[in-house]
Design a protein around this motif. Sequence first.
Motif, PDB file in Angstrom:
ATOM      1  N   VAL A   5       5.232  -6.431  -2.197  1.00 18.36           N
ATOM      2  CA  VAL A   5       4.240  -7.468  -2.170  1.00 18.36           C
ATOM      3  C   VAL A   5       2.735  -7.314  -2.941  1.00 18.36           C
ATOM      4  CG1 VAL A   5       2.671  -8.585  -0.470  1.00 18.36           C
ATOM      5  CG2 VAL A   5       4.791  -7.773   0.431  1.00 18.36           C
ATOM      6  N   TYR A   6       2.449  -8.183  -4.040  1.00 15.89           N
ATOM      7  CA  TYR A   6       1.369  -7.879  -4.656  1.00 15.89           C
ATOM      8  C   TYR A   6      -0.020  -7.975  -3.995  1.00 15.89           C
ATOM      9  CZ  TYR A   6      -0.855  -8.201  -9.313  1.00 15.89           C
ATOM     10  OH  TYR A   6      -1.364  -8.206 -10.770  1.00 15.89           O
ATOM     11  N   ASN A  56      -3.125  -9.017   1.823  1.00 19.83           N
ATOM     12  CA  ASN A  56      -2.763  -9.043   0.379  1.00 19.83           C
ATOM     13  C   ASN A  56      -3.508 -10.462  -0.096  1.00 19.83           C
ATOM     14  OD1 ASN A  56      -1.805  -6.450  -0.873  1.00 19.83           O
ATOM     15  ND2 ASN A  56      -0.506  -6.874   0.626  1.00 19.83           N
ATOM     16  N   ILE A  91       2.270 -13.862  -3.930  1.00 20.73           N
ATOM     17  CA  ILE A  91       2.327 -12.315  -3.951  1.00 20.73           C
ATOM     18  C   ILE A  91       3.797 -11.807  -3.468  1.00 20.73           C
ATOM     19  CG2 ILE A  91      -0.129 -12.204  -3.128  1.00 20.73           C
ATOM     20  CD1 ILE A  91       1.026 -12.105  -0.045  1.00 20.73           C
ATOM     21  N   THR A  92       4.648 -12.676  -3.202  1.00 17.41           N
ATOM     22  CA  THR A  92       6.136 -12.105  -2.942  1.00 17.41           C
ATOM     23  C   THR A  92       6.702 -12.118  -4.270  1.00 17.41           C
ATOM     24  OG1 THR A  92       6.816 -14.615  -2.617  1.00 17.41           O
ATOM     25  CG2 THR A  92       6.602 -12.912  -0.641  1.00 17.41           C
ATOM     26  N   ALA A 107       5.486  -7.697   8.586  1.00 18.23           N
ATOM     27  CA  ALA A 107       4.937  -8.739   7.612  1.00 18.23           C
ATOM     28  C   ALA A 107       3.749  -9.563   8.167  1.00 18.23           C
ATOM     29  CB  ALA A 107       6.209  -9.761   7.814  1.00 18.23           C
ATOM     30  N   GLU A 161       0.795  -7.299   6.299  1.00 20.87           N
ATOM     31  CA  GLU A 161       0.735  -6.881   4.947  1.00 20.87           C
ATOM     32  C   GLU A 161       0.665  -8.062   4.048  1.00 20.87           C
ATOM     33  OE1 GLU A 161       0.877  -4.703   2.724  1.00 20.87           O
ATOM     34  OE2 GLU A 161       1.228  -2.892   3.911  1.00 20.87           O
ATOM     35  N   THR A 162       1.255  -9.357   4.262  1.00 19.73           N
ATOM     36  CA  THR A 162       1.131 -10.426   3.496  1.00 19.73           C
ATOM     37  C   THR A 162      -0.074 -11.035   3.434  1.00 19.73           C
ATOM     38  OG1 THR A 162       2.288 -11.777   5.065  1.00 19.73           O
ATOM     39  CG2 THR A 162       3.903 -10.938   3.262  1.00 19.73           C
TER      40      THR A 162
END
Length: 400
Positions: free
Chosen positions: A390-391, A243, A284-285, A236, A239-240
């Motif tokens: 995650v977008y 993005n 993004i979530t 986490a 990645e978040t």
Amino acid sequence: MTETPTYPMPRGRCPFDPPPALARIQENQAVTRVRIWDGSTPWVVSGYDNARAVLADPRVSADSLLPGYPSPSAGVAAGRQKSRSFINMDDPEHAAQRRMLTPSFMVKKMEALRPRIQEIVDGLIDDMLAGPKPADLVQAFALPVPSLVICELLGVSYEDHDYFQDVSRKLISRDTTAEELAPLMDDFLAFLGKHVDSKADNPGDDLISSLVVDQMSSGALTRDEIVHMARLLLVAGHETTANMIALGTLALLEHPDQLAALRDTDDPKLVAGAVEELLRYLTITHSGRRRVALEDIEVGGRTIRAGEGIIVASDIANRDATAFPEPDSLDITRKARHHLAFGYGVHQCLGQPLARVELQVVYSTLYRRIPTLALAEPLDQVKFKHDMLVYGVHELAVTW
């Protein structure tokens, strides 16, 4: 009889907007059934007030092992059987483990990291400017920034970034099967277990070491619980933010007036506000906050029964006009701090102070250092992460 819509729903023409079908559901602040990958029909909760009410309700559980919990995919469901972290627990177990980490992510402590984050950001921009054009912003900049930061924070070697970034991608891919995930997770937990063991023998000035010294030695945490915490924080923790860096940059490039205002300002309050607005606008979530009802509850005029799954659609809740006027517009002067991009209630994101500092440094530096930054390919050729939990974008070719 109305057919139950499939979730997740496809996006429309604008890659930054939530799915049009989800927007239509929210027009009536609706709470409605949807069908997910395993054939089950959990409830999707739309509307800003409805979303906050559910996320703050103690009668709603985040425990991913409970019957009725709507896992995003078979792979994710299998992964949580092998590695369950505190974000998928309820109080008091959740609160006890979260409290052990809270001091490490306090705002003051994250602010103290700002000079080091600035150094990392400037160094990566130097490298990108010295390299070939076009460059992939994801690999050259967006991924390395938070990966370097979280590695230093946890005490994990950045030399292993290719490995843990690849594992992370597979862990949050909707396409990873349960059979593929089992050996992947076993190997990843063994990798992190070696780090925990090395900290036990030779602790350093890092978060994993402090957990080993302060919590494992006292019996408050087991070795495996620390391994599972490290897995959550490492995945986490990069990645978040990665993005958000890439997708936020793309959104700004597509809104040149907003990019110019951000690039030309020296007001830290405007930069901080821009971060909040981009978090709200992009959310993004995009797979929703997953929950299961412990008791019968009323939401938006509907009764959700005990044992039924819930998906809180925070992406569309962040486009609710009752909370954010003209919600489909990107406006970096908007006061958007009350967004739900980090969740809400006791389970809201522990690492949000770190993410905010990282994004503030990135958004106040990248476009100023490279004022002619531009896409090197048409928008319709950019590969978006529709297949991921995650977008973002898989890669982003830029030039200057």
